[in-house]
Design a protein around this motif. Structure first.
Motif, PDB file in Angstrom:
ATOM      1  N   ALA A   1      -8.415  -1.645  -6.838  1.00 31.47           N
ATOM      2  CA  ALA A   1      -8.778  -0.526  -5.980  1.00 31.47           C
ATOM      3  C   ALA A   1      -9.429   0.549  -6.839  1.00 31.47           C
TER       4      ALA A   1
ATOM      5  N   ASN B   1      -9.001   3.666  -7.414  1.00 32.83           N
ATOM      6  CA  ASN B   1      -8.145   4.582  -8.157  1.00 32.83           C
ATOM      7  C   ASN B   1      -7.405   3.905  -9.312  1.00 32.83           C
ATOM      8  N   ASP B   2      -7.466   2.566  -9.407  1.00 29.42           N
ATOM      9  CA  ASP B   2      -6.795   1.854 -10.489  1.00 29.42           C
ATOM     10  C   ASP B   2      -7.779   1.430 -11.582  1.00 29.42           C
TER      11      ASP B   2
ATOM     12  N   ALA C   1       1.013   3.787  -3.260  1.00 33.36           N
ATOM     13  CA  ALA C   1       0.562   5.164  -3.048  1.00 33.36           C
ATOM     14  C   ALA C   1       1.634   6.180  -3.423  1.00 33.36           C
TER      15      ALA C   1
ATOM     16  N   GLY D   1      -3.899  -1.407  -3.653  1.00 31.46           N
ATOM     17  CA  GLY D   1      -3.534  -0.468  -4.703  1.00 31.46           C
ATOM     18  C   GLY D   1      -2.622  -0.991  -5.792  1.00 31.46           C
TER      19      GLY D   1
ATOM     20  N   LYS E   1       0.828  -1.204   0.000  1.00 31.01           N
ATOM     21  CA  LYS E   1       0.000   0.000   0.000  1.00 31.01           C
ATOM     22  C   LYS E   1       0.865   1.258   0.000  1.00 31.01           C
TER      23      LYS E   1
END
Length: 257
Positions: free
Chosen positions: A253, A255-256, A193, A218, A189
């Motif tokens: 996730a 955001n992906d 990030a 992520g 993670k």
């Protein structure tokens, strides 16, 4: 929506296919060409080959064996181990290897990483990071097949690799390698990030639930070894791969996506 990639990671040791536990206790699990034929039938997303003795032996990749494997491989193929020059990467690409993974050589020569990305394109170059925890719980980068501690922080190192232009970053937990107890999601993670470059999780997968946990942390893809070569509590050798329906349940996730 992007589809999560689930990648069998096969370890080469000489002419054979092996599996390790925490980078030790290598166990022979079969012929790599036969394994690739089975993965072809199971229509895996892609395949990653890592030669675990090439760097320690200070030798080049086993081109004859890689050629035999590439000749049977119907999915995208990645290779790492003993790669330290532009000409070696070029030779591997000509043999059918689509992605080349750089590990120890990348740490020792950042210019080599940058040049590799410039010559072959970012999508062809993967940077691999092997990580161990100290007794105090700090993550540090190791090279030379887990034999040399660089004292480097993996998040900071991943940021440096991303700046050099690599297409993906493979983050492998040495402590969890072969344990099938789950990925180091806390570390993954932090790395995911910190960089915009896609991150591949490796080390510790034993179930689809573990893969989903890593995706939720992520990462863009998950690599696994033991999960795809062993079966049952006695770890009998059996090449396997999740069904398409099972893989379809995996989610990246937010955001992906």
């Amino acid at each position: 929506m992007l589809k999560p990639r689930v990648i069998p990671c096969l370890l080469l040791r000489g002419p054979g296919l092996y599996k390790t536990v925490r980078f030790a206790e290598p166990k022979y699990v079969g012929d790599p060409v036969n394994a690739v034929k089975i993965f072809n039938e199971k229509e895996v997303d892609e395949l990653l080959l890592l030669d675990i003795t090439a760097t320690a032996d200070k030798r080049e990749p086993n081109y004859d064996l890689i050629g035999d494997i590439a000749g049977e491989c119907f999915m995208p193929l990645g290779y790492g181990g003993g790669v330290g020059s532009i000409e070696q990467i070029r030779r591997l690409h000509r043999m059918g290897v689509e992605k080349v993974s750089l590990n120890s050589a990348a740490f020792r020569d950042r210019r080599f990483v940058e040049e590799s990305c410039d010559v072959f394109g970012s999508s062809s170059i993967v940077a691999a990071i092997d990580v161990k925890k100290t007794l105090f719980g700090k993550h540090e980068v190791w090279i030379d097949d887990g034999r040399t501690n660089t004292r480097e922080d993996p998040v900071r190192y991943a940021e440096q690799l991303a700046a050099l232009g690599v297409g993906e970053i493979l983050v492998n937990s040495v402590d969890r390698d072969g344990t099938m107890g789950g990925y180091d999601t806390a570390m993954l993670k932090k790395v995911a990030a910190a960089v915009d470059t896609p991150v591949i999780a490796c080390g510790g997968a034993g179930s689809l639930a573990h893969i989903q946990e890593a995706l939720a942390a992520g990462v863009s893809a998950c690599a696994a070894g033991s999960m795809f070569v062993f079966h049952g509590k006695h770890r009998a050798v059996l090449i396997n791969y999740p069904t398409p329906d099972a893989l379809a349940q995996l989610q990246l996730a937010p955001n992906d996506r």
